[in-house]
Design an enzyme around this catalytic site. Structure first.
Site, PDB file in Angstrom:
ATOM      1  N   CYS A 269      37.370 127.037  16.025  1.00 15.46           N
ATOM      2  CA  CYS A 269      38.421 127.746  16.930  1.00 15.46           C
ATOM      3  C   CYS A 269      39.114 127.315  18.189  1.00 15.46           C
ATOM      4  O   CYS A 269      40.322 127.332  18.164  1.00 15.46           O
ATOM      5  CB  CYS A 269      37.779 129.262  17.016  1.00 15.46           C
ATOM      6  SG  CYS A 269      36.211 129.748  16.376  1.00 15.46           S
ATOM      7  N   ARG A 298      25.126 123.901  13.511  1.00 16.58           N
ATOM      8  CA  ARG A 298      24.571 125.366  14.001  1.00 16.58           C
ATOM      9  C   ARG A 298      23.094 125.157  14.084  1.00 16.58           C
ATOM     10  O   ARG A 298      22.491 124.658  13.038  1.00 16.58           O
ATOM     11  CB  ARG A 298      25.017 126.491  13.484  1.00 16.58           C
ATOM     12  CG  ARG A 298      26.559 126.734  13.606  1.00 16.58           C
ATOM     13  CD  ARG A 298      26.920 128.040  12.937  1.00 16.58           C
ATOM     14  NE  ARG A 298      28.537 127.996  13.059  1.00 16.58           N
ATOM     15  CZ  ARG A 298      29.100 128.938  12.367  1.00 16.58           C
ATOM     16  NH1 ARG A 298      28.437 129.928  11.672  1.00 16.58           N
ATOM     17  NH2 ARG A 298      30.320 128.976  12.490  1.00 16.58           N
ATOM     18  N   GLN A 316      32.971 124.392   6.829  1.00 18.76           N
ATOM     19  CA  GLN A 316      33.805 125.455   6.477  1.00 18.76           C
ATOM     20  C   GLN A 316      35.287 125.407   6.039  1.00 18.76           C
ATOM     21  O   GLN A 316      36.069 124.581   6.462  1.00 18.76           O
ATOM     22  CB  GLN A 316      33.924 126.460   7.906  1.00 18.76           C
ATOM     23  CG  GLN A 316      32.466 126.826   8.544  1.00 18.76           C
ATOM     24  CD  GLN A 316      32.942 127.531   9.600  1.00 18.76           C
ATOM     25  OE1 GLN A 316      33.707 127.103  10.580  1.00 18.76           O
ATOM     26  NE2 GLN A 316      32.592 128.808  10.052  1.00 18.76           N
ATOM     27  N   ASP A 318      37.741 126.899   7.007  1.00 21.34           N
ATOM     28  CA  ASP A 318      38.163 127.555   8.118  1.00 21.34           C
ATOM     29  C   ASP A 318      39.534 127.744   8.414  1.00 21.34           C
ATOM     30  O   ASP A 318      40.373 126.728   8.089  1.00 21.34           O
ATOM     31  CB  ASP A 318      37.484 127.006   9.431  1.00 21.34           C
ATOM     32  CG  ASP A 318      37.239 127.831  10.537  1.00 21.34           C
ATOM     33  OD1 ASP A 318      37.638 128.801  10.472  1.00 21.34           O
ATOM     34  OD2 ASP A 318      37.037 127.201  11.722  1.00 21.34           O
ATOM     35  N   HIS A 320      42.611 129.765  11.002  1.00 21.56           N
ATOM     36  CA  HIS A 320      42.883 130.610  12.096  1.00 21.56           C
ATOM     37  C   HIS A 320      44.516 131.287  12.032  1.00 21.56           C
ATOM     38  O   HIS A 320      45.219 130.377  11.613  1.00 21.56           O
ATOM     39  CB  HIS A 320      42.865 130.173  13.285  1.00 21.56           C
ATOM     40  CG  HIS A 320      41.276 129.951  13.513  1.00 21.56           C
ATOM     41  ND1 HIS A 320      40.922 128.701  13.547  1.00 21.56           N
ATOM     42  CD2 HIS A 320      40.365 130.727  14.050  1.00 21.56           C
ATOM     43  CE1 HIS A 320      39.433 128.803  13.664  1.00 21.56           C
ATOM     44  NE2 HIS A 320      39.016 129.919  14.034  1.00 21.56           N
ATOM     45  N   LYS A 400      34.535 142.566  11.925  1.00 18.96           N
ATOM     46  CA  LYS A 400      34.928 141.793  10.963  1.00 18.96           C
ATOM     47  C   LYS A 400      34.915 142.411   9.605  1.00 18.96           C
ATOM     48  O   LYS A 400      34.067 143.363   9.370  1.00 18.96           O
ATOM     49  CB  LYS A 400      34.104 140.392  10.939  1.00 18.96           C
ATOM     50  CG  LYS A 400      32.709 140.895  10.708  1.00 18.96           C
ATOM     51  CD  LYS A 400      31.866 139.598  10.725  1.00 18.96           C
ATOM     52  CE  LYS A 400      30.364 139.873  10.489  1.00 18.96           C
ATOM     53  NZ  LYS A 400      29.488 138.515  10.351  1.00 18.96           N
ATOM     54  N   HIS A 446      40.279 135.173  12.608  1.00 16.30           N
ATOM     55  CA  HIS A 446      39.554 133.886  12.069  1.00 16.30           C
ATOM     56  C   HIS A 446      38.995 134.254  10.757  1.00 16.30           C
ATOM     57  O   HIS A 446      38.698 135.291  10.379  1.00 16.30           O
ATOM     58  CB  HIS A 446      38.168 133.740  13.050  1.00 16.30           C
ATOM     59  CG  HIS A 446      38.226 133.645  14.272  1.00 16.30           C
ATOM     60  ND1 HIS A 446      37.958 132.787  15.070  1.00 16.30           N
ATOM     61  CD2 HIS A 446      38.541 134.533  15.192  1.00 16.30           C
ATOM     62  CE1 HIS A 446      37.963 132.873  16.410  1.00 16.30           C
ATOM     63  NE2 HIS A 446      38.279 133.954  16.409  1.00 16.30           N
TER      64      HIS A 446
HETATM   65 ZN   LIG Z   1      37.325 130.832  14.546  1.00 16.48          ZN
END
Ligand SMILES: [Zn+2]
Ligand SMILES: [Zn+2]
Length: 572
Positions: A269, A298, A316, A318, A320, A400, A446
């Site tokens: 992010c 992680r 990910q 991912d 945004h 979320k 996200h």
């Molecule tokens: Zn994010």
């Protein structure tokens, strides 16, 4: 009676049975867990799984005796006397903060425990529990401590539920993605590389690439722009973002470079925010959607690592999205619809949807949290999606929606996550210029649709038991010449298929046809093309699929058929 209470009570009954059968046993702890219970023992001798039925029989005997579960409160000193021969219990008693100690007496077995328990063993249904396995477990999960013997059991309210669970477990074992990954030469792990860090072999990398290419095309069509960000970033960045304060336990220690501290990224992010902020943004540009196949790291405890589904480094899918508040519900709606389309393409139709609300540790104001939660609820309702509330499970920066897909055995897997964030735009002072020329904060979403490539591939392998849909298979066709004089023809077929973009292999080893077929089937290759004299003469192939002979087909017809099948991305 709650099944959890029955499971926990069964752990005591198990310990009571072990106490009778194996005098001199030292007792660890015995909690209730998902689907069942376990108990850790320091036994006078090693135990083999063949002894489990004997222990189970003893448990049933005890249950039939209608033994009571009695709670007692004793002083620390009394407890120490009660457990004078039990070093593990003494260690636990010493650490108890209060002077009073709770114990449970169940027949001849007394345990350190605050309950709750059933009142009498006759409340346990005799036919709906089973001891399943034995495993080694360090006392208190610490490898410096002695290794104890852990006996696992499962328990349900009815025999039907138990039978169903055992059936699913047996089937799940057969399709364990860690075994399939090795058998199909997709990925592996290496002790010297490190736990939870998968190595992707050539075939596994093809599979990844197919999924990535598909996502690339899908997201581009939805107006996403692709970006790439580094794997490490300065500690200060993570302080600004709030991760250092609220997410530190999942992050690795800082790396020192030129007297400055850097962190391996647990999320992408902040980097995406930085790219947004390189220009003054106008309302006309919004929504801005940045996507990245971002590899993050992680911390996970070594005990919970599991094949590809629980790893320490993963990629990910991912992205945004930044939009004005008034666009939020429309963007979320699009996002959910598109997410379901993608999951369906991979063959997942059933899922459970969760709405997670504010956790204990959170950033931002209560008002913003409420606003964001309400928008999520509104969108779910508008799309007529059934969901469950998961109170307190939101991320620190916002509520979320989580989607757990159900595989062919009905097991749920966490996959999609869509998170609304009022917080990061604030922390990084993000703006856009409104129609009236004023500065305003965008809202940030996200989201990851398939979650992580690693985990998703693990789920796919178990869902399809390794026989992935044709469009995903790293090797789609295997050409098998009957004898050496058919190899040349086999080679031309391979070339023709390859020119059509089909992933094809040639089995030209000097082996029997049946052995070559068997190997192709073990590798779960969707189509095997056997070619001999007859096929060579008629420019055709003998097609085998899913262990069945489909007969002879003209090569051109086969190519046409398979191309349509690939194009349609038909899930099995
Ligand atoms: Zn994010
Ligand atoms: Zn207990």
């Amino acid at each position: 009676m709650k099944i959890e209470t029955i499971r926990h009570s069964l752990a005591h009954i198990l310990a009571a049975a072990v106490q009778e059968l194996y005098p001199g046993t030292k007792f660890g702890i015995g909690p209730e867990i998902e689907n069942g219970f376990y108990y850790d023992f320091d036994l006078p001798r090693a135990l083999t799984p063949t002894e489990l039925p004997k222990i189970e029989k003893k448990m049933r005997e005890l249950i039939k005796q209608s033994v009571k579960f009695e709670k007692k409160i004793v002083s620390k000193n009394e407890a120490k006397k009660l457990f004078k021969d039990q070093p593990y219990k003494l260690e636990l008693i010493d650490e108890l903060p209060e002077a009073k100690v709770f114990v449970y007496v169940c027949g001849k077995f007394t345990d350190l425990c605050c309950g709750p328990h059933i009142k009498n063993s006759k409340e346990i249904p005799l036919d709906s529990f089973k001891l399943t396995k034995i495993a080694g477990a360090y006392w208190r999960g610490n490898e410096k401590n002695p290794m104890l013997t852990r006996i696992y059991g499962v328990a349900f309210k009815t025999k039907k539920e138990l039978d169903n669970h055992l059936k699913v477990e047996a089937e799940a074992e057969k399709r364990d993605h860690r075994v399939l990954g090795q058998k199909l030469e997709l990925f592996g792990f290496d002790e010297e590389v490190g736990a939870g860090l998968p190595l992707w072999h050539p075939k596994g990398t093809i599979l990844r690439k197919i999924i990535e290419d598909y996502l690339y095309k899908e997201l581009t069509s939805q107006g996403y722009q692709w970006i790439v960000s580094p794997h490490i970033g300065k500690l200060d960045l993570w302080k600004t973002s709030g991760h250092w304060e609220l997410y530190r336990e999942n992050m690795y220690s800082p790396i020192k470079i030129d007297e400055e501290e850097y962190m391996l990224k647990p999320m992408n992010c902040p980097f995406h925010v930085k790219i947004y902020k390189t220009k003054i943004r106008s309302y006309k540009e919004l929504p801005i959607k940045y996507a990245e196949l971002g590899t993050v790291y992680r911390y996970e405890k070594s005990g919970v690592l599991h094949g590809l589904v629980r790893v320490r480094g993963f990629t990910q899918d991912d992205a945004h999205i930044w939009c004005p508040p008034e666009q939020l519900s429309a963007e979320l709606t699009k996002l959910l619809k598109h997410g379901f389309k993608i999951l369906k393409t991979f063959g997942f139709k059933d899922c459970d949807i969760y709405l997670s609300t504010r956790p204990e540790k959170y950033a931002g104001t209560l008002k913003d949290w409420e606003k964001a939660t309400n928008v999520l609820k509104y969108v779910l309702k508008k799309l007529k999606l059934k969901y469950q509330l998961d109170p307190g499970s939101g991320v620190f920066y916002g509520p979320k929606i989580d989607i757990k897909i159900k595989d062919s055995l009905g097991r749920p897997w966490q996959c999609t996550t869509i998170q609304v964030d009022f917080n990061l735009p604030e922390k990084f002072n993000m703006n856009y210029i409104t129609k009236k020329g004023q500065k305003q904060r965008p809202i940030m979403i996200h989201r990851a649709l398939i979650g992580s490539i690693e985990r998703f591939i693990g789920v796919l392998l178990e869902h399809y038991s390794g026989s992935l849909p044709l469009w995903l298979m790293p090797v789609q066709v295997l050409v098998i010449p009957v004898g050496s004089r058919h190899e040349k023809y086999g080679k031309t077929i391979k070339e023709q298929l390859s020119n059509e973009g089909i992933r094809v292999g040639l089995k030209d080893e000097n082996e029997t046809v049946s052995k070559k077929i068997r190997e192709g089937e073990i590798q779960k290759i969707p189509y095997l093309l056997v070619v001999g004299d007859k096929e060579m003469k008629t420019k055709s192939v003998r097609v085998r699929s899913k262990n069945k002979d489909l007969g002879i087909m003209k090569l051109t017809n086969f190519i046409e058929k398979i191309k349509i099948e690939i194009e349609n991305k038909k899930p099995k």
